[in-house]
Design a protein around this motif. Structure first.
Motif, PDB file in Angstrom:
ATOM      1  N   SER A  87       0.841  -1.192   0.000  1.00  0.00           N
ATOM      2  CA  SER A  87       0.000   0.000   0.000  1.00  0.00           C
ATOM      3  C   SER A  87       0.873   1.237   0.000  1.00  0.00           C
ATOM      4  O   SER A  87       2.065   1.188   0.311  1.00  0.00           O
ATOM      5  CB  SER A  87      -0.927  -0.001   1.218  1.00  0.00           C
ATOM      6  N   VAL A  88       0.258   2.349  -0.352  1.00  0.00           N
ATOM      7  CA  VAL A  88       0.986   3.617  -0.373  1.00  0.00           C
ATOM      8  C   VAL A  88       1.353   3.983   1.057  1.00  0.00           C
ATOM      9  O   VAL A  88       0.542   3.879   1.983  1.00  0.00           O
ATOM     10  CB  VAL A  88       0.120   4.725  -1.022  1.00  0.00           C
ATOM     11  N   ASP A  89       2.600   4.411   1.245  1.00  0.00           N
ATOM     12  CA  ASP A  89       3.085   4.830   2.564  1.00  0.00           C
ATOM     13  C   ASP A  89       2.429   6.162   2.914  1.00  0.00           C
ATOM     14  O   ASP A  89       2.569   7.131   2.159  1.00  0.00           O
ATOM     15  CB  ASP A  89       4.610   4.981   2.508  1.00  0.00           C
ATOM     16  N   PRO A  90       1.692   6.217   4.039  1.00  0.00           N
ATOM     17  CA  PRO A  90       1.009   7.461   4.399  1.00  0.00           C
ATOM     18  C   PRO A  90       1.977   8.626   4.679  1.00  0.00           C
ATOM     19  O   PRO A  90       1.603   9.786   4.541  1.00  0.00           O
ATOM     20  CB  PRO A  90       0.213   7.099   5.649  1.00  0.00           C
ATOM     21  N   GLU A  91       3.218   8.309   5.022  1.00  0.00           N
ATOM     22  CA  GLU A  91       4.203   9.359   5.299  1.00  0.00           C
ATOM     23  C   GLU A  91       4.858   9.903   4.025  1.00  0.00           C
ATOM     24  O   GLU A  91       5.377  11.008   4.030  1.00  0.00           O
ATOM     25  CB  GLU A  91       5.278   8.826   6.248  1.00  0.00           C
ATOM     26  N   ASP A  92       4.854   9.101   2.975  1.00  0.00           N
ATOM     27  CA  ASP A  92       5.450   9.522   1.710  1.00  0.00           C
ATOM     28  C   ASP A  92       4.734   8.767   0.599  1.00  0.00           C
ATOM     29  O   ASP A  92       5.002   7.587   0.367  1.00  0.00           O
ATOM     30  CB  ASP A  92       6.952   9.221   1.697  1.00  0.00           C
ATOM     31  N   GLU A  93       3.834   9.432  -0.093  1.00  0.00           N
ATOM     32  CA  GLU A  93       2.987   8.781  -1.095  1.00  0.00           C
ATOM     33  C   GLU A  93       3.764   8.263  -2.304  1.00  0.00           C
ATOM     34  O   GLU A  93       3.205   7.551  -3.127  1.00  0.00           O
ATOM     35  CB  GLU A  93       1.871   9.730  -1.524  1.00  0.00           C
ATOM     36  N   ARG A  94       5.034   8.609  -2.415  1.00  0.00           N
ATOM     37  CA  ARG A  94       5.850   8.085  -3.511  1.00  0.00           C
ATOM     38  C   ARG A  94       6.350   6.670  -3.209  1.00  0.00           C
ATOM     39  O   ARG A  94       6.796   5.965  -4.101  1.00  0.00           O
ATOM     40  CB  ARG A  94       7.054   9.000  -3.764  1.00  0.00           C
ATOM     41  N   ARG A  95       6.276   6.258  -1.949  1.00  0.00           N
ATOM     42  CA  ARG A  95       6.785   4.947  -1.520  1.00  0.00           C
ATOM     43  C   ARG A  95       5.646   3.955  -1.341  1.00  0.00           C
ATOM     44  O   ARG A  95       4.543   4.328  -0.960  1.00  0.00           O
ATOM     45  CB  ARG A  95       7.499   5.053  -0.175  1.00  0.00           C
ATOM     46  N   MET A  96       5.991   2.697  -1.566  1.00  0.00           N
ATOM     47  CA  MET A  96       5.062   1.603  -1.286  1.00  0.00           C
ATOM     48  C   MET A  96       5.528   0.923  -0.004  1.00  0.00           C
ATOM     49  O   MET A  96       6.714   0.655   0.177  1.00  0.00           O
ATOM     50  CB  MET A  96       5.044   0.588  -2.428  1.00  0.00           C
ATOM     51  N   ARG A  97       4.602   0.679   0.888  1.00  0.00           N
ATOM     52  CA  ARG A  97       4.881   0.030   2.164  1.00  0.00           C
ATOM     53  C   ARG A  97       4.368  -1.408   2.047  1.00  0.00           C
ATOM     54  O   ARG A  97       3.248  -1.641   1.616  1.00  0.00           O
ATOM     55  CB  ARG A  97       4.158   0.789   3.271  1.00  0.00           C
ATOM     56  N   VAL A  98       5.200  -2.374   2.434  1.00  0.00           N
ATOM     57  CA  VAL A  98       4.846  -3.789   2.351  1.00  0.00           C
ATOM     58  C   VAL A  98       4.664  -4.317   3.762  1.00  0.00           C
ATOM     59  O   VAL A  98       5.503  -4.090   4.636  1.00  0.00           O
ATOM     60  CB  VAL A  98       5.929  -4.597   1.603  1.00  0.00           C
ATOM     61  N   ARG A  99       3.556  -5.024   3.959  1.00  0.00           N
ATOM     62  CA  ARG A  99       3.209  -5.554   5.276  1.00  0.00           C
ATOM     63  C   ARG A  99       2.899  -7.049   5.125  1.00  0.00           C
ATOM     64  O   ARG A  99       2.233  -7.456   4.179  1.00  0.00           O
ATOM     65  CB  ARG A  99       1.982  -4.817   5.798  1.00  0.00           C
ATOM     66  N   ILE A 100       3.371  -7.844   6.065  1.00  0.00           N
ATOM     67  CA  ILE A 100       3.064  -9.272   6.063  1.00  0.00           C
ATOM     68  C   ILE A 100       1.600  -9.451   6.498  1.00  0.00           C
ATOM     69  O   ILE A 100       1.120  -8.727   7.366  1.00  0.00           O
ATOM     70  CB  ILE A 100       4.044 -10.056   6.973  1.00  0.00           C
ATOM     71  N   THR A 101       0.887 -10.377   5.856  1.00  0.00           N
ATOM     72  CA  THR A 101      -0.497 -10.657   6.242  1.00  0.00           C
ATOM     73  C   THR A 101      -0.509 -11.693   7.366  1.00  0.00           C
ATOM     74  O   THR A 101       0.524 -12.316   7.668  1.00  0.00           O
ATOM     75  CB  THR A 101      -1.297 -11.218   5.050  1.00  0.00           C
ATOM     76  N   ASP A 102      -1.667 -11.891   7.975  1.00  0.00           N
ATOM     77  CA  ASP A 102      -1.781 -12.922   9.009  1.00  0.00           C
ATOM     78  C   ASP A 102      -1.431 -14.293   8.433  1.00  0.00           C
ATOM     79  O   ASP A 102      -0.695 -15.062   9.055  1.00  0.00           O
ATOM     80  CB  ASP A 102      -3.190 -12.947   9.601  1.00  0.00           C
ATOM     81  N   SER A 103      -1.948 -14.594   7.237  1.00  0.00           N
ATOM     82  CA  SER A 103      -1.629 -15.897   6.636  1.00  0.00           C
ATOM     83  C   SER A 103      -0.152 -15.970   6.255  1.00  0.00           C
ATOM     84  O   SER A 103       0.467 -17.029   6.344  1.00  0.00           O
ATOM     85  CB  SER A 103      -2.520 -16.185   5.432  1.00  0.00           C
ATOM     86  N   GLY A 104       0.435 -14.840   5.843  1.00  0.00           N
ATOM     87  CA  GLY A 104       1.866 -14.810   5.542  1.00  0.00           C
ATOM     88  C   GLY A 104       2.699 -15.069   6.779  1.00  0.00           C
ATOM     89  O   GLY A 104       3.694 -15.798   6.736  1.00  0.00           O
ATOM     90  N   ALA A 105       2.292 -14.472   7.907  1.00  0.00           N
ATOM     91  CA  ALA A 105       3.026 -14.682   9.164  1.00  0.00           C
ATOM     92  C   ALA A 105       2.912 -16.135   9.610  1.00  0.00           C
ATOM     93  O   ALA A 105       3.894 -16.732  10.069  1.00  0.00           O
ATOM     94  CB  ALA A 105       2.491 -13.743  10.247  1.00  0.00           C
ATOM     95  N   THR A 106       1.729 -16.706   9.455  1.00  0.00           N
ATOM     96  CA  THR A 106       1.529 -18.120   9.831  1.00  0.00           C
ATOM     97  C   THR A 106       2.409 -19.021   8.973  1.00  0.00           C
ATOM     98  O   THR A 106       3.098 -19.910   9.483  1.00  0.00           O
ATOM     99  CB  THR A 106       0.050 -18.514   9.681  1.00  0.00           C
TER     100      THR A 106
END
Length: 169
Positions: A87-106
């Motif tokens: 998703s777009v990084d709320p602090e800098d809209e030019r960056r994409m922020r990647v987050r692990i999902t619950d299923s990814g963490a599992t």
């Protein structure tokens, strides 16, 4: 035929050849296990980088020591598999922020358990102490034999151009 004194006699292979052959076979088996889970080795490394907190793709690339383009492809695969979100990084809209999902963490935790419990097979035992080289050699032979049928490339030659050890005597 194995162990008949010919070029396929694993007992006559030098330790380095046993080790490199075992490493390739274990790596291939590991990649197959990951593939069945919808992951790749690169994907596991990327998940590791975001397991504790989200990161930008550039930060991930730096942490994983790959190019931004390589990380982008890896993240694309993780997002398609449901292991991560981008998703777009709320602090800098030019960056994409990647987050692990619950299923990814599992799945990431499961992969770490698989790796810890042994890559050679589901019933792999505990690690061999380096101080016991004969046991290490015996186990390397077992690994090569266990995976031999799965790989047409493992025969009298290691597939790396070295071929069987020269005969002596």
């Amino acid at each position: 035929m194995l162990n008949d004194g010919g070029p396929d006699d694993l007992g006559a292979w030098p330790t380095g050849r046993l080790l490199s052959t075992a490493a390739r076979l274990v790596e291939r088996a590991w990649e197959q296990r990951l593939r069945r889970r919808g992951l790749t080795h690169a994907g596991v490394i990327a998940l590791h980088s975001i397991a504790a907190q989200p990161m930008s793709q550039r930060e991930m690339a730096r942490a994983c020591r790959v190019t931004d383009q390589t990380m982008s492809r890896t993240v694309d695969h993780l997002v398609r598999g449901g292991f991560a979100t981008r998703s777009v990084d709320p602090e800098d809209e030019r960056r994409m922020r990647v987050r692990i999902t619950d299923s990814g963490a599992t799945e990431y935790r499961r992969v770490l358990e698989l790796e810890r419990d042994g890559l050679a097979g589901d019933d792999a035992g505990s690690p061999v102490p380096v101080s016991d080289p004969e046991t290490l050699r015996r186990l390397l032979i077992e690994i090569v034999l266990a995976h031999r049928d799965m790989s047409p490339h493992v025969s009298g030659s290691t597939g790396d151009g070295h071929g069987p050890p020269p005969e002596t005597g």
